[in-house]
Design a protein around this motif. Structure first.
Motif, PDB file in Angstrom:
ATOM      1  N   TYR A 151       0.496  -1.210   0.110  1.00 34.58           N
ATOM      2  CA  TYR A 151      -0.238   0.388  -0.027  1.00 34.58           C
ATOM      3  C   TYR A 151       0.339   0.729   0.150  1.00 34.58           C
ATOM      4  O   TYR A 151       2.054   1.214   0.618  1.00 34.58           O
ATOM      5  N   ASP A 152       0.877   1.757  -0.750  1.00 38.77           N
ATOM      6  CA  ASP A 152       1.186   3.003  -1.071  1.00 38.77           C
ATOM      7  C   ASP A 152       0.344   4.388  -0.946  1.00 38.77           C
ATOM      8  O   ASP A 152      -0.071   4.308  -2.457  1.00 38.77           O
ATOM      9  N   SER A 153       0.416   5.452  -0.461  1.00 35.08           N
ATOM     10  CA  SER A 153      -0.054   6.472  -0.347  1.00 35.08           C
ATOM     11  C   SER A 153       0.800   7.821  -0.386  1.00 35.08           C
ATOM     12  O   SER A 153       0.176   8.079   0.658  1.00 35.08           O
ATOM     13  N   PRO A 154       1.009   8.308  -1.338  1.00 35.16           N
ATOM     14  CA  PRO A 154       1.194   9.799  -1.247  1.00 35.16           C
ATOM     15  C   PRO A 154       0.244  10.966  -0.769  1.00 35.16           C
ATOM     16  O   PRO A 154       0.354  11.762  -0.387  1.00 35.16           O
ATOM     17  N   VAL A 155      -1.047  10.089  -0.797  1.00 26.06           N
ATOM     18  CA  VAL A 155      -1.913  11.090  -0.613  1.00 26.06           C
ATOM     19  C   VAL A 155      -2.472  11.989   1.098  1.00 26.06           C
ATOM     20  O   VAL A 155      -2.671  12.502   1.976  1.00 26.06           O
ATOM     21  N   THR A 156      -1.772  10.084   1.972  1.00 27.56           N
ATOM     22  CA  THR A 156      -1.699  10.629   3.470  1.00 27.56           C
ATOM     23  C   THR A 156       0.166  10.560   3.683  1.00 27.56           C
ATOM     24  O   THR A 156       0.009   9.778   4.973  1.00 27.56           O
ATOM     25  N   ALA A 157       0.824  10.505   2.832  1.00 28.33           N
ATOM     26  CA  ALA A 157       2.185  10.526   3.013  1.00 28.33           C
ATOM     27  C   ALA A 157       2.492   9.343   4.125  1.00 28.33           C
ATOM     28  O   ALA A 157       3.397   9.129   5.153  1.00 28.33           O
ATOM     29  N   SER A 158       2.041   8.052   3.543  1.00 33.44           N
ATOM     30  CA  SER A 158       2.203   6.966   4.304  1.00 33.44           C
ATOM     31  C   SER A 158       2.456   5.261   3.235  1.00 33.44           C
ATOM     32  O   SER A 158       1.737   5.332   1.750  1.00 33.44           O
ATOM     33  N   ILE A 202     -21.615  -5.040   0.196  1.00 32.89           N
ATOM     34  CA  ILE A 202     -21.089  -3.620  -0.673  1.00 32.89           C
ATOM     35  C   ILE A 202     -19.794  -2.898   0.340  1.00 32.89           C
ATOM     36  O   ILE A 202     -19.616  -2.554   1.781  1.00 32.89           O
ATOM     37  N   VAL A 203     -18.827  -2.651  -0.167  1.00 32.24           N
ATOM     38  CA  VAL A 203     -18.234  -1.982  -0.052  1.00 32.24           C
ATOM     39  C   VAL A 203     -17.590  -0.297  -0.777  1.00 32.24           C
ATOM     40  O   VAL A 203     -17.528  -0.536  -2.207  1.00 32.24           O
ATOM     41  N   TYR A 204     -17.373   0.555   0.301  1.00 34.26           N
ATOM     42  CA  TYR A 204     -17.823   1.209  -0.193  1.00 34.26           C
ATOM     43  C   TYR A 204     -15.823   1.824  -0.013  1.00 34.26           C
ATOM     44  O   TYR A 204     -16.534   3.060   1.518  1.00 34.26           O
ATOM     45  N   MET A 205     -15.364   1.972  -0.546  1.00 29.91           N
ATOM     46  CA  MET A 205     -14.155   2.471   0.163  1.00 29.91           C
ATOM     47  C   MET A 205     -12.537   2.960  -0.462  1.00 29.91           C
ATOM     48  O   MET A 205     -12.882   2.771  -2.267  1.00 29.91           O
ATOM     49  N   PRO A 206     -12.239   3.622  -0.196  1.00 26.94           N
ATOM     50  CA  PRO A 206     -10.809   4.466  -1.139  1.00 26.94           C
ATOM     51  C   PRO A 206      -9.671   2.874  -1.203  1.00 26.94           C
ATOM     52  O   PRO A 206      -9.991   2.160  -0.631  1.00 26.94           O
ATOM     53  N   MET A 207      -8.865   3.844  -2.157  1.00 29.51           N
ATOM     54  CA  MET A 207      -7.518   2.556  -2.586  1.00 29.51           C
ATOM     55  C   MET A 207      -6.578   2.418  -1.410  1.00 29.51           C
ATOM     56  O   MET A 207      -5.529   3.103  -0.653  1.00 29.51           O
ATOM     57  N   ILE A 208      -7.160   1.689  -0.115  1.00 28.02           N
ATOM     58  CA  ILE A 208      -6.339   1.666   0.661  1.00 28.02           C
ATOM     59  C   ILE A 208      -6.256   0.052   0.868  1.00 28.02           C
ATOM     60  O   ILE A 208      -7.324  -1.111   0.171  1.00 28.02           O
ATOM     61  N   ALA A 209      -5.075  -0.836   2.330  1.00 26.48           N
ATOM     62  CA  ALA A 209      -5.621  -2.101   2.300  1.00 26.48           C
ATOM     63  C   ALA A 209      -6.271  -2.528   2.178  1.00 26.48           C
ATOM     64  O   ALA A 209      -6.867  -4.298   2.059  1.00 26.48           O
ATOM     65  N   GLU A 210      -7.434  -2.228   3.350  1.00 23.35           N
ATOM     66  CA  GLU A 210      -8.745  -3.219   3.946  1.00 23.35           C
ATOM     67  C   GLU A 210      -9.281  -3.034   3.231  1.00 23.35           C
ATOM     68  O   GLU A 210     -10.269  -4.117   2.491  1.00 23.35           O
ATOM     69  N   ALA A 211      -9.918  -2.559   1.696  1.00 23.17           N
ATOM     70  CA  ALA A 211     -10.533  -2.475   0.640  1.00 23.17           C
ATOM     71  C   ALA A 211     -10.654  -3.294   0.534  1.00 23.17           C
ATOM     72  O   ALA A 211     -11.560  -4.970  -0.653  1.00 23.17           O
ATOM     73  N   SER A 226     -14.385   5.308   5.851  1.00 25.28           N
ATOM     74  CA  SER A 226     -15.160   7.049   6.412  1.00 25.28           C
ATOM     75  C   SER A 226     -15.015   7.869   5.850  1.00 25.28           C
ATOM     76  O   SER A 226     -15.248   9.291   5.486  1.00 25.28           O
ATOM     77  N   CYS A 227     -13.349   7.916   5.045  1.00 24.02           N
ATOM     78  CA  CYS A 227     -13.390   9.391   3.878  1.00 24.02           C
ATOM     79  C   CYS A 227     -11.968   8.398   3.114  1.00 24.02           C
ATOM     80  O   CYS A 227     -11.414   7.649   2.892  1.00 24.02           O
ATOM     81  N   GLY A 228     -12.374   9.199   1.449  1.00 27.21           N
ATOM     82  CA  GLY A 228     -11.209   8.747   0.566  1.00 27.21           C
ATOM     83  C   GLY A 228     -10.792  10.815   0.121  1.00 27.21           C
ATOM     84  O   GLY A 228     -11.314  11.319   1.206  1.00 27.21           O
ATOM     85  N   ILE A 229      -9.816  10.346  -0.016  1.00 30.86           N
ATOM     86  CA  ILE A 229      -9.053  11.878   0.095  1.00 30.86           C
ATOM     87  C   ILE A 229      -7.889  11.978  -1.490  1.00 30.86           C
ATOM     88  O   ILE A 229      -7.445  11.067  -2.493  1.00 30.86           O
ATOM     89  N   GLU A 230      -8.751  12.804  -2.140  1.00 30.54           N
ATOM     90  CA  GLU A 230      -8.519  13.695  -3.559  1.00 30.54           C
ATOM     91  C   GLU A 230      -7.241  14.350  -3.039  1.00 30.54           C
ATOM     92  O   GLU A 230      -7.807  15.280  -2.346  1.00 30.54           O
ATOM     93  N   ARG A 258      -8.641  17.596  -1.186  1.00 32.85           N
ATOM     94  CA  ARG A 258     -10.054  17.451  -1.179  1.00 32.85           C
ATOM     95  C   ARG A 258     -10.314  16.384  -0.183  1.00 32.85           C
ATOM     96  O   ARG A 258     -10.358  15.189  -1.162  1.00 32.85           O
ATOM     97  N   VAL A 259     -11.124  16.105   1.134  1.00 38.35           N
ATOM     98  CA  VAL A 259     -11.530  14.895   1.752  1.00 38.35           C
ATOM     99  C   VAL A 259     -12.292  14.498   0.880  1.00 38.35           C
ATOM    100  O   VAL A 259     -13.534  15.895   1.542  1.00 38.35           O
ATOM    101  N   VAL A 260     -13.607  13.667   1.145  1.00 47.60           N
ATOM    102  CA  VAL A 260     -14.345  13.373   0.363  1.00 47.60           C
ATOM    103  C   VAL A 260     -14.809  12.279   1.398  1.00 47.60           C
ATOM    104  O   VAL A 260     -14.678  11.246   1.888  1.00 47.60           O
ATOM    105  N   HIS A 261     -15.418  12.546   2.110  1.00 46.49           N
ATOM    106  CA  HIS A 261     -16.542  12.329   3.184  1.00 46.49           C
ATOM    107  C   HIS A 261     -17.150  11.120   3.300  1.00 46.49           C
ATOM    108  O   HIS A 261     -18.669  11.836   2.772  1.00 46.49           O
ATOM    109  N   TYR A 262     -17.064   9.968   3.237  1.00 47.97           N
ATOM    110  CA  TYR A 262     -17.603   8.916   2.850  1.00 47.97           C
ATOM    111  C   TYR A 262     -19.390   8.917   3.068  1.00 47.97           C
ATOM    112  O   TYR A 262     -20.268   8.568   2.967  1.00 47.97           O
TER     113      TYR A 262
END
Ligand code: COA
Ligand code: AMP
Length: 632
Positions: free
Chosen positions: A75-82, A114-123, A165-169, A172-176
């Motif tokens: 999992y590589d997330s430049p939008v959360t620097a993690s 239903i899975v409503y999740m951003p691009m994180i490992a948990e998805a 709880s959110c995705g990150i564009e 902009r934080v997209v509050h799910y």
């Protein structure tokens, strides 16, 4: 020399022998004694008497076979620097625990989740946890609005929803959670439970009795030593339902089975993509799309490879070198992305100066799909990377490539503008309106002779009738792809466009009919038409024309703004609907059909001729004038 000709002929001669051999790559619970039953299902079913578990094949068997310490998921997330890496053993641990959490919530075999999740490992873990216990996941892309989510909830009738709880564009934080709550309010089929992953960027308000905290539930299950076993499923049981744009606003629930899906995807990892177990394969897509299902979640793991979950963009996170950084840092052997992503990189870094900062020698091949790969972009990528750039063509319905260049069988000469040749499993033909095959070089409807190979949709979710009407009725004996094109003298396919109302915006599949339904719902709109027009970055972008009701006095600019906002609210930001144009009249044939194709040619500044059946030719000048005043 490529083995393609030999392999394709062998498949054609005896498809059951071919798929029976490919099936040996899967660990079955009960191996298939029958490969195909032509009398079952809508057009037949693959591996009708076998049983299996997809999660077992994606995780457990690799741990058993000594891959436990190998990277399964990065999992590589430049939008959360993690960033975080999970080995196969760790991924199995996470998934088996999460599956137990689902069981604690009452989810069992056959239930939808239903899975409503951003691009994180948990998805990905959520999808695999469902697969483990035989629950049928339905992932909804984060860029869809509440109403689109509600439509999917109503069709899938999920027992539970797994969400973050959110995705990150960028910026902009997209509050799910508010979107999810609104969607559940709008839908008739309320889930019993919501499992909510709280991310630090957005704290979701929890509904007592229905919402459960993901982290708490997982840590409780871990403390109690709870892990779910793999459930034995029929190969023909559904693994997932993925909704895709149809010709009306109601999306189609594409069903994927367990057995055929595994067999086909496993074959593609070596045969098409030329990947060995242990290597890293990166599909830079989203788990909400079919590419994400097949090549972020399932295929790399079924193959014992490493998959990559990237929460970022090709540009702006932080710069157009993002993809090259990923490749060098994670030692990626092949990248699969949409041409739009390359166009975005090319626009910001035409000389590929960012590429020079990284060592991408680990990457052998770049694969493109999702939309037409324009020759300029392909050429640019070849020049900067000095590696094969391979276009391939497929659809949500098929789950894997219909036509491609089989790198693993030996690469065939690349012809720009063509995704190359049919993969084993697909007898692709070009036919006329009467389903008669057309000669080489002649444009027609692209169809696939039935049966479809393993991995393709057996039907639409609880709707065999729509499956038949949408895909099988128009050309008897064939699957209608709804793409048009031609095959050249060498057997190479060229895709020229869709035959229905689907447009492709930045690799995202959207229905103009669905957008027209939204435009028509505006109180001031009497009539409307939405077309896809050329866009240098996104390939296509939607453009809507509206005729206002008599007596409307509001300024046109205000109505146009309201319409743009309405599409964003009802369909979502992913529709990228930015151009609305008020016109006095729409061009029609004498029988009242709106001349969308001619409007498109005018908007695209292509050559066009006056349709013989047009009612009033003057309207086309009005359309051209209106487009010009809107900068098109
Ligand atoms: N959740 C919420 N919103 C999302 C989203 C998500 N997962 N994905 C996109 N959006 C939003 C974007 O923020 C954008 O919103 P805006 O109108 O406020 O700017 C809107 O939806 C349109 O997105 P997109 O069309 O992707 O444009 P973009 O300008 O954000 O990015 C690219 C352009 C080229 C970088 C991007 O389209 C891209 O990476 N494309 C590759 C496509 C792809 O991988 N397709 C999968 C098929 S293989
Ligand atoms: P989706 O179901 O979202 O994968 O979209 C499928 C549609 O995207 C196809 O029917 C095509 O219209 C288009 N498409 C996908 N890949 C390609 C490609 N390589 N070349 C041209 N069009 C493509």
């Amino acid at each position: 020399m490529s083995n393609y000709g030999q392999v394709y002929s062998a498949w054609k001669k005896d498809p059951e022998a071919f798929w029976g051999e490919a099936a040996k790559e899967i660990d079955w619970i009960k191996p298939p004694s029958k490969i195909f039953d032509k009398n079952a299902g809508v057009y037949g079913r693959w591996f009708p008497d076998a049983t299996c578990n997809t999660c077992y094949n994606a995780l457990d068997r690799h741990v058993k076979n000594g891959r436990g310490a190998q990277r399964a998921l990065v999992y590589d997330s430049p939008v959360t620097a993690s960033a975080r890496t999970y080995t196969y053993a760790q991924a199995l641990d996470e998934v088996a625990t999460l599956a137990a959490v689902l069981q604690n919530l009452g989810v069992t075999k056959g239930d939808r989740v239903i899975v409503y999740m951003p691009m994180i490992a948990e998805a990905v873990f959520a999808m695999l946890a469902c697969a483990r216990i035989g629950a049928i996941h339905s992932v909804v892309f984060g860029g869809f609005a509440a109403k689109e989510l509600a439509t999917r909830i109503d069709d899938a009738k999920p027992k539970a929803i797994m969400a973050a709880s959110c995705g990150i564009e960028p910026g902009r934080v997209v509050h799910y959670k508010p979107l999810l709550d609104q969607a559940i309010d709008l839908s008739a089929a309320k889930p019993d439970a919501v499992l909510m992953l709280q991310r630090p960027q957005s704290q979701a308000a929890m509904t007592a009795g229905r919402d459960h905290d993901w982290a708490d539930a997982v840590s409780n299950a871990k403390a109690a030593g709870q892990k779910a076993d793999c459930v034995e499923l029929a190969a023909t049981d559904p693994l997932y339902v993925l909704y895709t744009s149809g010709t009306t606003g109601v999306p189609k629930g594409v069903v994927r089975d367990n057995g055929g899906h595994m067999v086909a995807l496993k074959w593609t990892m070596k045969g098409l993509y030329g990947i060995e177990p242990g290597e890293a394969f990166w599909a830079a897509s989203d788990v909400g799309w079919v590419v994400g299902h097949s090549y972020i979640c399932y295929a790399p793991l079924l193959h014992g490879a490493t998959t990559i979950v990237y929460e970022g963009k090709p540009v702006g996170t932080p710069d157009p070198g993002a993809f090259w950084r990923m490749i060098s840092e994670h030692k990626i052997a092949a990248l699969f992305t949409a041409p739009t992503a390359l166009r975005a990189i090319k626009k910001e870094d035409p000389k590929a100066e960012h590429l020079a900062r990284y060592d991408v020698s680990c990457m052998r091949t770049l694969f493109l799909a999702g939309e037409r790969a324009d020759p300029d972009t392909v050429q640019w990528a070849e020049n900067i990377l000095k590696k094969p750039v391979i276009d391939h063509w497929w659809q949500t319905e098929t789950g894997w490539a219909i036509v491609g260049n089989p790198v693993g069988l030996g690469i065939l000469p690349v012809k720009h503008g063509s995704p190359t040749v049919p993969m084993p499993g697909y007898d692709v033909q070009i036919v006329d309106e009467g389903a008669k095959p057309l000669p080489a070089g002649t444009m027609g409807s692209i169809v696939v002779k039935l049966p479809l190979p393993p991995g393709c949709l057996p039907t639409l979710w609880q709707n065999d009738k729509r499956m038949v009407e949408s895909y099988l009725e128009e050309f008897p004996g064939y699957y209608k792809t709804a793409d048009a094109g031609y095959i050249d003298e060498d057997g190479y396919l060229y895709i020229m466009g869709r035959t229905d109302d689907i447009i492709n915006v930045a690799g995202h599949r959207l229905s103009t009919g669905g957008m027209e339904e939204v435009l028509a719902s505006h109180p001031d709109v009497a009539e409307c038409a939405v077309i896809g027009i050329k866009d240098a970055l996104k390939g296509e972008q939607p453009c809507g024309f509206v005729v206002l009701k008599a007596g409307v006095t509001k300024p046109h600019a205000q109505i146009e703004k309201e319409i743009v906002a309405l599409v964003r609210e009802k369909i979502g930001p992913v529709a990228a609907f930015k151009i609305a144009v008020c016109v006095d009249r729409l061009p029609k044939t004498r029988s009242g059909k709106i001349l969308r194709a001619t409007m498109k040619k005018i908007a695209d500044h292509d050559e066009w001729s006056m349709p013989a059946t047009i009612d009033d030719p003057a309207i086309l000048d009005e359309i051209a004038g209106a487009l010009k005043s809107h900068g098109v």
